[in-house]
Write an enzyme that holds these catalytic residues in place. Structure first.
Site, PDB file in Angstrom:
ATOM      1  N   ASP A   1       0.372  -0.689  -0.299  1.00 34.78           N
ATOM      2  CA  ASP A   1      -0.142  -0.591  -0.023  1.00 34.78           C
ATOM      3  C   ASP A   1       1.247   1.214  -0.291  1.00 34.78           C
ATOM      4  OD1 ASP A   1      -1.068  -2.312   0.763  1.00 34.78           O
ATOM      5  OD2 ASP A   1      -3.158  -0.977   2.005  1.00 34.78           O
TER       6      ASP A   1
ATOM      7  N   GLU B   1      -6.701 -10.922  -4.442  1.00 33.07           N
ATOM      8  CA  GLU B   1      -6.783 -11.803  -3.601  1.00 33.07           C
ATOM      9  C   GLU B   1      -7.717 -12.902  -3.441  1.00 33.07           C
ATOM     10  OE1 GLU B   1      -5.841  -9.475   0.431  1.00 33.07           O
ATOM     11  OE2 GLU B   1      -3.442  -9.188  -0.359  1.00 33.07           O
TER      12      GLU B   1
ATOM     13  N   LYS C   1     -11.140  -9.738  -7.085  1.00 37.77           N
ATOM     14  CA  LYS C   1     -11.589  -8.322  -5.069  1.00 37.77           C
ATOM     15  C   LYS C   1     -10.971  -7.647  -6.052  1.00 37.77           C
ATOM     16  CE  LYS C   1      -9.543  -8.231  -0.524  1.00 37.77           C
ATOM     17  NZ  LYS C   1      -8.353  -8.316  -0.004  1.00 37.77           N
ATOM     18  N   GLN C   2     -10.047  -7.127  -6.528  1.00 38.51           N
ATOM     19  CA  GLN C   2      -9.567  -5.733  -6.847  1.00 38.51           C
ATOM     20  C   GLN C   2      -8.781  -5.396  -8.107  1.00 38.51           C
ATOM     21  OE1 GLN C   2      -6.807  -7.306  -3.582  1.00 38.51           O
ATOM     22  NE2 GLN C   2      -5.706  -5.037  -4.102  1.00 38.51           N
TER      23      GLN C   2
HETATM   24  C1  BGC Z   1      -5.729  -5.728  -0.134  1.00 38.73           C
HETATM   25  C2  BGC Z   1      -4.198  -5.767  -0.214  1.00 38.73           C
HETATM   26  C3  BGC Z   1      -3.908  -4.950   0.864  1.00 38.73           C
HETATM   27  C4  BGC Z   1      -3.867  -4.851   2.019  1.00 38.73           C
HETATM   28  C5  BGC Z   1      -3.561  -3.920   3.111  1.00 38.73           C
HETATM   29  C6  BGC Z   1      -6.523  -6.319   1.486  1.00 38.73           C
HETATM   30  O1  BGC Z   1      -7.249  -6.369   1.794  1.00 38.73           O
HETATM   31  O2  BGC Z   1      -6.217  -7.425  -1.144  1.00 38.73           O
HETATM   32  O3  BGC Z   1      -4.291  -5.576  -1.287  1.00 38.73           O
HETATM   33  O4  BGC Z   1      -2.530  -5.049   0.790  1.00 38.73           O
HETATM   34  O5  BGC Z   1      -5.336  -5.173   2.044  1.00 38.73           O
HETATM   35  O6  BGC Z   1      -4.255  -2.694   2.744  1.00 38.73           O
END
Ligand code: BGC
Length: 783
Positions: free
Chosen positions: A372, A501, A614-615
């Protein structure tokens, strides 16, 4: 995520104000009003120290980098699984200040409260609470409490506590406490973690009260680290400063000072309390006591007013570059200020600490640092606070040896593999499919470093530290994959997890392969630069790293032959080799209350076997390296991923917004942006109590600057493709580029670029090269 929520606090551009104290919102508000300077973090709790339970509040005081560690129990441990945890530790609290007004204890839960206002002044970096309290017996007192965590003094938090009896004259008794009976809320803040920290984890070594001072020193049970803290008090009554009014008491786990003064009707009494924290991570533990005493003395001598003045100056400097203004839109303005304020205050600044995904605002994610920082926060700080950005990169350099050790554990003879989650530089993620397998962390760090170098032109950094990081990260890429015959000899990387993820341990994750290739390219470029310009430095580094020329040759071969999954029919880049094979996702089969919580309600295999995400993953790579793809290509991929992405991570919508802007989908871009701008301020995810979502907060800045204004810095070329959302009349931001401060103002028909500071600046607007050579000069581009 619920984005239809009404604003929680009144809409004001620069302040966040709470107008009523309500227990049910307390836990969340503690995060909203949390303060930090990148070293100390303190939650927005009250000086009265109300006895909140695990669901209503958490007194929290943290020091960046200071952690407790426990043995991790696994049902089945793999080779290389981290054996010891790292959790940010909740430290003794020194904010507690109880006030007895003519024999009645001030509490917002008794008597009557009038004119209550708690305000986070984001422009100034100060938290202020004002109210009038009518005691059960009818005595009225005006109370004002200010708090800051000093940017000027790394180890200091300061409190100014003022009381003014309004309708009586009588004794004012103030009890200031050091409370060391503190614990983490692990069950609440990290419910899936079963290794603690549970219970009190600090063993007191020293605890005393002396004249106007309180002092504590304790060692953690697991990590065996010492923390020290103390406070010093000064009271002003009717213009006089008294020190003889202090009485001390020491118990097993707490100590207090009682200050008893005479309160005259209509006259203000004020207490200045300076609080100091330090740890053995910064100095030998024998020196801590002396250090705290000295720091407290200095801070006291300066006094609250001076510290506040310095705080304002510091913030003024920050906002001068970092502020984004949106004409006539206080609603968004407030969200942006809130986001920027929190990311700025949370960033580690000493080169030995990073930045937690939750900053220092809460215990969520155990206080761990993730990617992040590099992919979301650094791209903002690089353009607004490059010095702070540099210290965050320093932290990675500082932990490079641990990353080298980790690479060996993973079977790589050379290079360094940075941890997915960490505080002390070692891997702290216990579930490798969502942890260590996210090898892309290496390329993310390399990306942020390269961006820093391009934007600042800080060649010395490349020479001293940067090249080494680039080379060591690149070496792992050269070892983790292979030229695979079944893919026509292309370089393939198997069994990694990309940013997404919900698709884990995949082969040829598009994002990872792309970022790895660019990491290799940047490392080669660094080597070539050193060879050409700093040959001696290169020779030394080469020897130290035992670098062989054949490595560079192999890197070139990988760069040329990197494999990318490609779907010939849809003409898109699937996220990985297996993505298109997975079962289509049918959301209607998932009950609404479980939709945002898949891992909590479904077996990981069920999730991983579906074609959904998910993202932002592949399209994040396409945004970061947009110069390598045509707009048409990006559009096709965006259209595809837009349909299969669930945005279950707060890191997602801002990226989709940026990409949507770049391909002219302005309405969608604005929708995504709106989902991220006030995400935390209005608690869209209902989990703000556990801490901020730092990545999304920074993503909001990116959504405007990299999104709407289309700014990119690629191959040392700074470029803008300005657009403006329908809903706005004008927006303005500033960036620092190679010591030049550039103001960018974009309105309905034009974009204005003004050089505010520095000698000159060269940039591109929609492919056209512009050079401004005079301070104050403006270039205007019709849009
Ligand atoms: C996300 C990650 C992120 C982490 C901390 C997770 O839910 O999938 O990409 O680094 O949260 O923010």
């Amino acid at each position: 995520m619920n984005i239809d929520k009404k604003p929680i606090y009144p809409v004001e551009a620069w302040d966040i104000t709470e107008l009523e104290f309500k227990k049910e919102y307390n836990y969340r508000n503690e995060t909203t009003f949390s303060l930090s300077n990148g070293y100390i973090g303190t939650r927005g709790t009250f000086e009265e120290a109300y006895p909140f339970d695990i669901d209503t509040g958490l007194e929290g005081n943290f020091v960046n980098g200071f952690y407790e560690s426990e043995h991790i129990r696994y049902g089945e441990a793999n080779f290389g699984s981290p054996l010891r945890s790292q959790s940010i530790l909740n430290l003794p609290n020194l904010k507690e200040t109880k006030v007895l007004l003519d024999g009645e204890m001030f509490s917002m839960e008794t008597g009557k409260v009038r004119g209550y206002k708690r305000t986070l002044h984001m422009k100034e970096g100060v938290l202020e609470r004002k109210l009038i309290w009518k005691s059960p017996k009818g005595k009225e007192t005006e109370i004002r409490i200010c708090r800051l965590v000093s940017f000027a003094r790394k180890n200091i938090m300061a409190i100014l506590y003022e009381v003014k009896p309004l309708n009586y004259t009588g004794e004012v008794r103030i009890v200031s406490k050091l409370q060391a009976d503190v614990e983490n809320h692990t069950r609440k803040t990290n419910p899936i973690v079963d290794y603690g920290p549970f219970g009190r984890r600090l063993e007191p070594k020293k605890l005393y009260a002396e004249e106007r001072k309180l002092y504590y020193e304790g060692e953690t049970l697991g990590s065996k680290l010492t923390v020290a803290c103390g406070s010093i008090h000064k009271i002003h009554t009717n213009g006089m400063t008294k020190s003889e009014a202090f009485r001390q008491r020491v118990n097993k786990l707490d100590a207090e000072l009682e200050i008893c003064v005479y309160g005259n009707m209509g006259k203000k009494i004020s207490l200045e309390k300076m609080i100091c924290y330090s740890t053995e991570l910064d100095m030998p533990k024998e020196q801590l006591e002396r250090f705290i005493a000295d720091e407290l003395r200095h801070a006291e001598r300066e006094g609250y007013a001076v510290l506040e003045e310095k705080q304002k100056k510091y913030m003024e400097n920050f906002w001068k570059t970092a502020d984004i203004s949106i004409k006539g839109n206080e609603f968004l303005q407030q969200g942006i200020h809130f986001n920027m304020f929190h990311i700025f205050q949370s960033a580690g600044r000493d080169g030995k600490t990073g930045m937690g995904a939750k900053g220092l605002s809460g215990e969520g994610y155990e206080g761990h640092y993730f990617w992040d920082t590099e992919m979301y926060v650094l791209p903002v700080l690089i353009y607004t606070e490059p010095e702070v950005a540099k210290t965050l990169l320093d932290y990675r350099y500082y932990t490079l040896d641990q990353a080298r050790d980790r690479a060996r554990v993973l079977g790589h003879d050379k290079g360094a593999l940075f941890p997915w989650r960490t505080i002390n530089g070692q891997e702290a993620s216990t579930y490798y499919p969502l942890g260590t397998a996210q090898y892309h962390i290496n390329a993310d760090i390399a990306y942020a470093l390269s961006l820093y170098l391009q934007v600042t032109g800080d060649i010395e950094y490349l020479v001293e530290k940067g090249a080494e990081i680039l080379i060591e990260t690149a070496r792992v890429w050269a070892d983790v994959g292979s030229f695979s015959e079944c893919k026509n000899g292309k370089y393939c990387i198997c069994d990694v997890t990309g940013p997404d993820e919900y698709n884990v341990l995949v082969d040829n994750n598009f994002y990872t392969n792309l970022m790895a290739r660019e990491n290799l390219r940047d490392a080669l470029q660094a080597i070539n630069y050193l060879k050409k310009n700093r040959l001696q430095t290169w020779e030394k580094l080469k020897e130290r790293l035992k670098f062989l020329e054949v490595e560079a040759e192999q890197w070139e071969k990988i760069i040329e032959n990197m494999y990318f999954p490609y779907d010939e029919i849809l003409k898109i880049y699937p996220m990985d080799d297996g993505f298109m094979m997975r079962k289509p996702w049918d959301e209607s089969k998932i009950p609404p209350e479980k939709r945002a919580w898949l891992y909590e309600n479904y077996h990981p295999l069920f999730i991983m076997r579906h074609r959904m995400s998910k993202q932002a993953d592949a399209i994040l790579g396409m945004y970061l390296h947009s110069n390598l793809f045509s707009e048409e290509e990006i559009r096709r991929n965006y259209d595809f991923y837009q349909k299969v992405t669930l945005h279950h991570s707060s890191l997602s919508t801002c990226i989709f917004g940026i990409v949507a802007s770049g391909i002219g989908y302005l309405e969608e871009a604005y929708d995504y942006f709106s989902q991220s701008a006030r995400m935390d301020l209005d608690d869209y995810h209902n989990n703000f109590y556990a801490g901020i979502h730092a990545a999304n907060m920074a993503g909001t800045w990116q959504a405007i600057v990299n999104g709407f204004a289309g700014m990119r810095c690629q191959n040392t070329r700074l470029e803008f493709k300005p657009t403006i959302p329908e809903e706005w009349d004008e927006y303005t931001f500033r960036i620092l580029y190679r010591k030049a401060l550039l103001k960018v103002k974009i309105s309905k028909n034009e974009a204005r670029f003004t050089l505010l500071e520095g000698e000159n600046i060269v940039f591109y607007v929609k492919e056209k090269e512009i050079e401004i050579t005079k301070r104050g000069e403006t270039y205007v581009q019709k849009i």
